[in-house]
Scaffold this motif. Structure first.
Motif, short mmCIF file in Angstrom:
data_model
loop_
_atom_site.label_atom_id
_atom_site.label_comp_id
_atom_site.label_asym_id
_atom_site.label_seq_id
_atom_site.Cartn_x
_atom_site.Cartn_y
_atom_site.Cartn_z
N ALA A 150 10.04 -27.76 45.47
CA ALA A 150 9.58 -28.96 44.77
C ALA A 150 10.75 -29.86 44.36
O ALA A 150 10.67 -31.09 44.45
CB ALA A 150 8.75 -28.57 43.53
N SER A 151 11.85 -29.26 43.93
CA SER A 151 13.02 -30.06 43.54
C SER A 151 13.65 -30.76 44.73
O SER A 151 14.15 -31.87 44.62
CB SER A 151 14.05 -29.17 42.84
OG SER A 151 14.61 -28.24 43.75
N ALA A 152 13.63 -30.11 45.89
CA ALA A 152 14.21 -30.72 47.08
C ALA A 152 13.36 -31.86 47.61
O ALA A 152 13.88 -32.83 48.17
CB ALA A 152 14.41 -29.66 48.16
N LEU A 153 12.04 -31.77 47.42
CA LEU A 153 11.13 -32.80 47.91
C LEU A 153 10.84 -33.87 46.87
O LEU A 153 10.07 -34.80 47.16
CB LEU A 153 9.82 -32.16 48.39
CG LEU A 153 9.94 -31.15 49.53
CD1 LEU A 153 8.58 -30.54 49.84
CD2 LEU A 153 10.54 -31.79 50.77
N LEU B 186 9.17 -33.40 43.99
CA LEU B 186 7.86 -33.16 43.41
C LEU B 186 8.00 -32.67 41.98
O LEU B 186 9.07 -32.17 41.58
CB LEU B 186 7.09 -32.14 44.25
CG LEU B 186 6.86 -32.51 45.72
CD1 LEU B 186 6.16 -31.39 46.44
CD2 LEU B 186 6.05 -33.81 45.81
N PRO B 187 6.95 -32.76 41.17
CA PRO B 187 7.02 -32.24 39.79
C PRO B 187 7.07 -30.72 39.78
O PRO B 187 6.88 -30.05 40.81
CB PRO B 187 5.74 -32.78 39.14
CG PRO B 187 4.81 -33.04 40.27
CD PRO B 187 5.66 -33.45 41.42
N ASN C 212 14.79 -28.52 35.64
CA ASN C 212 15.28 -29.74 35.00
C ASN C 212 16.78 -29.95 35.24
O ASN C 212 17.23 -31.09 35.39
CB ASN C 212 14.98 -29.69 33.50
CG ASN C 212 13.50 -29.75 33.20
OD1 ASN C 212 12.71 -30.29 33.99
ND2 ASN C 212 13.10 -29.19 32.07
N TRP C 213 17.54 -28.86 35.24
CA TRP C 213 18.98 -28.97 35.50
C TRP C 213 19.24 -29.51 36.90
O TRP C 213 20.09 -30.39 37.09
CB TRP C 213 19.64 -27.60 35.33
CG TRP C 213 21.12 -27.63 35.14
CD1 TRP C 213 21.81 -27.62 33.98
CD2 TRP C 213 22.11 -27.68 36.19
NE1 TRP C 213 23.16 -27.66 34.22
CE2 TRP C 213 23.38 -27.69 35.56
CE3 TRP C 213 22.05 -27.71 37.58
CZ2 TRP C 213 24.57 -27.74 36.29
CZ3 TRP C 213 23.24 -27.77 38.31
CH2 TRP C 213 24.48 -27.77 37.66
N VAL C 214 18.52 -28.99 37.88
CA VAL C 214 18.69 -29.46 39.26
C VAL C 214 18.26 -30.91 39.39
O VAL C 214 18.88 -31.70 40.11
CB VAL C 214 17.89 -28.55 40.22
CG1 VAL C 214 17.93 -29.10 41.63
CG2 VAL C 214 18.44 -27.14 40.20
N LYS C 215 17.21 -31.28 38.68
CA LYS C 215 16.74 -32.67 38.73
C LYS C 215 17.78 -33.63 38.16
O LYS C 215 18.06 -34.68 38.75
CB LYS C 215 15.43 -32.77 37.95
CG LYS C 215 14.82 -34.16 37.95
CD LYS C 215 13.53 -34.18 37.15
CE LYS C 215 12.93 -35.58 37.11
NZ LYS C 215 11.67 -35.61 36.31
N ILE C 216 18.38 -33.26 37.03
CA ILE C 216 19.42 -34.11 36.43
C ILE C 216 20.65 -34.14 37.33
O ILE C 216 21.31 -35.19 37.47
CB ILE C 216 19.76 -33.59 35.03
CG1 ILE C 216 18.55 -33.75 34.10
CG2 ILE C 216 20.96 -34.34 34.45
CD1 ILE C 216 18.77 -33.16 32.72
N PHE C 217 20.97 -33.01 37.95
CA PHE C 217 22.11 -32.96 38.88
C PHE C 217 21.94 -33.96 40.02
O PHE C 217 22.86 -34.72 40.36
CB PHE C 217 22.27 -31.54 39.41
CG PHE C 217 22.86 -31.44 40.78
CD1 PHE C 217 24.22 -31.59 40.98
CD2 PHE C 217 22.06 -31.19 41.89
CE1 PHE C 217 24.78 -31.50 42.25
CE2 PHE C 217 22.59 -31.10 43.16
CZ PHE C 217 23.96 -31.26 43.33
#
Length: 826
Positions: free
Chosen positions: A584-587, A589-590, A630-635
């Motif tokens: 989901a983080s790679a695409l 998505l939530p 959330n960490w990966v999203k902010i990264f």
């Protein structure tokens, strides 16, 4: 018998009364006088004035009223009652003050209840961002106050709270939480704008801020920095061609499974890898080939212990060139760190020196036995050796330590310098488990290639790191040297065929597929090797940490922030939920996991909706997975701030688009006095215009300098917030603090995790964080962030030993208050 005889004097004879019917026969002497006043004492008692036998006037009135008489018995009974009450009132002591602390029935019955007050400060008034729980508590009280004001305005009563079911209560909580989340997002956006502008206004005159955000100072410095990095780029090409990075990898091994030589211990048949319940940055050790160290960190260098924010780079470089020169062993490059908010934004620096022709390097010290042996031989006098030659760093230290930088405007600054000793074994940090998923690796390869291309374009000289890395990985694959790291069980084709032929009864014995030990195929191995080399290329050439998302101007500042780089966790330890979150983080998505909600079918099947209150067994794992997501999203958002700054929403970061910001500032400097009258409020201008358009043309024509300063400040704020590693003390991540360690006496800004108003100090006698109150424990173990130790042998309730050795109680505490001690408060 006349009932009034008991009230007459026995020595005076009673005289006949005049009735109503004898009014015409009454003597006229002195009659007008009698009708205008009450009868005197002599007249009531039959005095010489021919007194009449009248009764005394009632007590409660201060004049005589001849009409509306009450019956005789009631009249005198009431008089006696009032007389006795007056005597009691005269004997009674004066009543105490009205604000005494006692209950008086009916005293406040008619007064409205006091208005509700929010004891929590407004989050916007604080200098840091509060947590969600703190904001939720403050928001609920504010909503209740608004409702009370509306009811008081309309004259409504407070509605009675009825009994709600579990489903209705859950729906109300979800609705309220959605409203709080919307308000919290707006609060964060407003706070970021406020704090970004405040921070820029406070520090825009400091040297470190100018070097990073003012284009007229930053651009020439960046050009010099790229020229300095040409040496590192040439060294990278040489090491890559010589095969130094052929075995390099970012794969890590769990400490419990490491054999101490870069491999894993031998496992039993069917044994798999499982991650710890709580993931930590120190869980892993590098595998074979992953502990390569950058040799440039061992070059001789000096360390500036502290540099004031007003000291410019140019003056420091001029001092170094004056006292050290630029020859062998002299000045090579000046590296400055980020400012430390805990030290009044002072910086530390490194003077990088040219190595001598002898290529001296810093030698690693052992246990000191050789030095002790040499010292013993010197004491015995057996040998007399000459003093060893000084190193390059020590010679430079003698030449520059204690020198002064002169500045007539800001004052002189004395340099305190020492020899820089790099860390012997830089620690490598473990990444979140999401970075080990194939989808996440594919996405990170794309981001790393774009970053390398952007930095290579700025470096110039035809550098192309992406092509060099891809060519080297292709050569390794052709030679058969591209192999998986020894972090999990390796499977061959025969093993896979044997697994396909397993019985159905044997399937699912491994926790029903919770963990997989998938083997990396050739395509995934190519992507991993490409990503590892690109990450190392960014570190060695551009001093840029890909996962921390910050850039340094030397290897020393990079090692201070991120000592040894990062390691990936073994892919075999990924759970199914972690794989879904990584995908989901790679695409984009939530977060895929959502809390389970009870349905009608669950209730009919016997599941109770009340069980939702209690956490599930995997509640902590889900919370940890959400933090990783959330960490990966902010990264990724920080990486995109560097790659696509034009597509970033600066409002969320604390900035404003230029047109919108200028329009907002202009509205503050105009006043509409009438329908067609607009007064200019620009400093030193009070002209009047017919319309807003005429006033704007006036500002653009007559106040050009003032308008340009506004645009410059707005651009400066936007440049500051677009920096992914900008200093922001309101945040809690390491980048916002310049990666400086927090002192013990400095508490983290913001509210703690899981804040609750009921847990605030002095709300319920004691802080709920204290240990249980038992006779064998100290009730104030940690009071006010300081350890408080009870006297030896003391238990709660025991007397306290005095100075004279006698045992006594604490006694009363008097704080004044006047004669009646009518004070408020404890």
């Amino acid at each position: 018998m006349d009932t009034t005889d008991n009230f007459r004097s026995p020595s005076i004879k009673a005289e006949p009364r005049w009735g109503r019917e004898d009014a015409m026969d009454r003597p006229l002497g002195n009659d007008s006088y009698r009708s205008r006043r009450s009868p005197g004492l002599q007249e009531r008692r039959g005095g010489p004035r021919g007194g009449r036998n009248r009764s005394r006037s009632p007590v409660m009135i201060d004049r005589y009223q001849p009409g509306n008489r009450m019956p005789r018995d009631d009249y005198y009974g009431q008089s006696r009652e009032h007389a006795s009450r007056d005597r009691e009132d005269r004997r009674r002591p004066p009543s105490p003050a009205t604000h005494i602390d006692r209950y008086v029935p009916g005293e406040n019955g008619a007064k409205p209840p006091p208005p509700r007050v929010n004891v929590l400060p407004n989050p916007l008034s604080m200098e840091y961002q509060v947590g969600f729980n703190y904001f939720a508590e403050w928001w609920r009280v504010e909503q209740a106050i608004k409702e009370d004001k509306e009811r008081a305005k309309n004259g409504d009563r407070r509605p009675l709270a009825g009994i709600k079911g579990e489903r209705e209560s859950r729906e109300d909580r979800e609705t309220e939480r959605a409203q709080i989340q919307i308000a919290y997002d707006g609060y964060k956006e407003e706070l970021q704008v406020k704090m970004a502008r405040t921070f820029v206004q406070q520090h825009k005159g400091e040297e470190w801020f100018k070097e990073r955000y003012l284009s007229e100072i930053r651009d020439p410095l960046r050009q010099r920095l790229m020229e300095f990095r040409q040496t590192a780029h040439a060294q990278w090409q040489q090491d890559l061609d010589n095969g130094v990075f052929d075995e390099f990898t970012l794969e890590g091994i769990y400490k419990a499974e490491s054999n101490g030589a870069g491999g894993v211990v031998e496992r039993e048949e069917g044994e798999t890898v499982a991650a710890a319940e709580v993931l930590g940055v120190g869980d892993l050790v590098p595998s074979r080939g992953g502990d390569i160290r950058d040799e440039s960190a061992l070059q001789p260098a000096l360390l500036f212990k502290t540099l004031a924010p007003t000291v410019s780079r140019d003056k420091i470089e001029a001092l170094c060139k004056e006292h050290l020169g630029e020859h062998e062993g002299g000045f090579k490059w000046l590296s400055l760190s980020d400012p430390n908010p805990l030290k009044k934004y002072h910086r530390i620096g490194w003077i990088m020196l040219h190595p001598n022709s002898e290529l001296e390097m810093i030698s690693e010290r052992g246990d000191g036995r050789d030095e002790d042996k040499d010292a013993e031989e010197g004491e015995d006098g057996a040998t007399s050796e000459s003093k060893p030659a000084m190193s390059t760093a020590e010679k430079a230290l003698e030449a520059i330590n204690g020198k002064t930088i002169y500045d007539e405007n800001r004052g002189d600054f004395t340099c305190h310098v020492g020899v820089h000793v790099p860390p012997r074994e830089p620690r490598k940090k473990a990444l979140w488990d999401l970075f080990s998923a194939p989808e996440r690796i594919d996405r990170d390869v794309t981001l790393a290639k774009r970053l390398v291309a952007k930095f290579d374009q700025e470096l110039g000289s035809g550098s192309d790191g992406v092509s060099q890395v891809e060519q080297r990985v292709e050569d390794l694959r052709d030679k058969g040297l591209l192999q998986a790291a020894a972090t999990g069980p390796l499977k061959t084709k025969e093993d896979k065929d044997s697994e396909d032929g397993m019985d159905e009864d044997d399937e699912g014995e491994l926790d029903e597929g919770t963990f997989d030990d998938d083997v990396d195929d050739e395509e995934l191995l190519i992507k991993k090797k490409t990503l590892d080399l690109l990450v190392e290329y960014l570190r060695r050439v551009f001093n840029f940490c890909f996962f921390c998302v910050f850039e340094s101007d030397s290897v020393h500042e990079l090692i201070r922030k991120c000592p040894g780089g990062h390691l990936r966790r073994p892919r075999a330890s990924l759970s199914t939920a972690a794989k879904n979150a990584a995908k989901a983080s790679a695409l984009g998505l939530p977060f895929p996991l959502k809390p389970k909600e009870s349905t009608t079918e669950d209730i009919e099947n016997g599941e109770s909706p009340v069980m939702e209150k209690f956490p599930r067994k995997d509640f902590k794992a889900d919370q940890q997975l959400l933090r990783a997501f959330n960490w990966v999203k902010i990264f990724e958002e920080k990486i995109l701030q560097i790659l696509e700054p034009e597509n970033v929403d600066v409002k969320k970061l604390g900035g404003k688009p230029l047109d919108e910001g200028v329009d907002e500032e202009l509205k503050k400097h105009v006043k509409q006095e009438d329908e067609a009258k607009f007064r200019c409020k620009v400093p030193e201008c009070t002209k009047l215009f017919k319309g807003d358009s005429f006033w704007r043309k006036h500002v653009e024509k007559r106040h050009t300098e003032w308008l340009d300063n506004i645009k410059k400040d707005l651009n400066l704020v936007n440049t500051y917030v677009l920096d992914p590693s900008h200093i922001a003390p309101s945040r809690s991540d390491a980048n916002s603090n310049g990666h400086f360690p927090m002192n013990n006496h400095n508490l983290n800004a913001g509210t703690p995790r899981g804040f609750n108003l009921a847990n605030m100090p002095m709300m319920n006698n004691f802080t709920p964080g204290f240990s249980p109150q038992t006779p064998l424990t100290n009730p104030f173990q940690n009071f006010g962030n300081h350890a408080v130790t009870a006297p030896s042998g003391w238990m709660p309730g025991m007397p306290i030993p005095g100075e004279d050795g006698m045992m006594h109680q604490a006694g009363p505490m008097r704080r004044g208050g006047g004669h009646f001690n009518q004070r408020r408060g404890p």
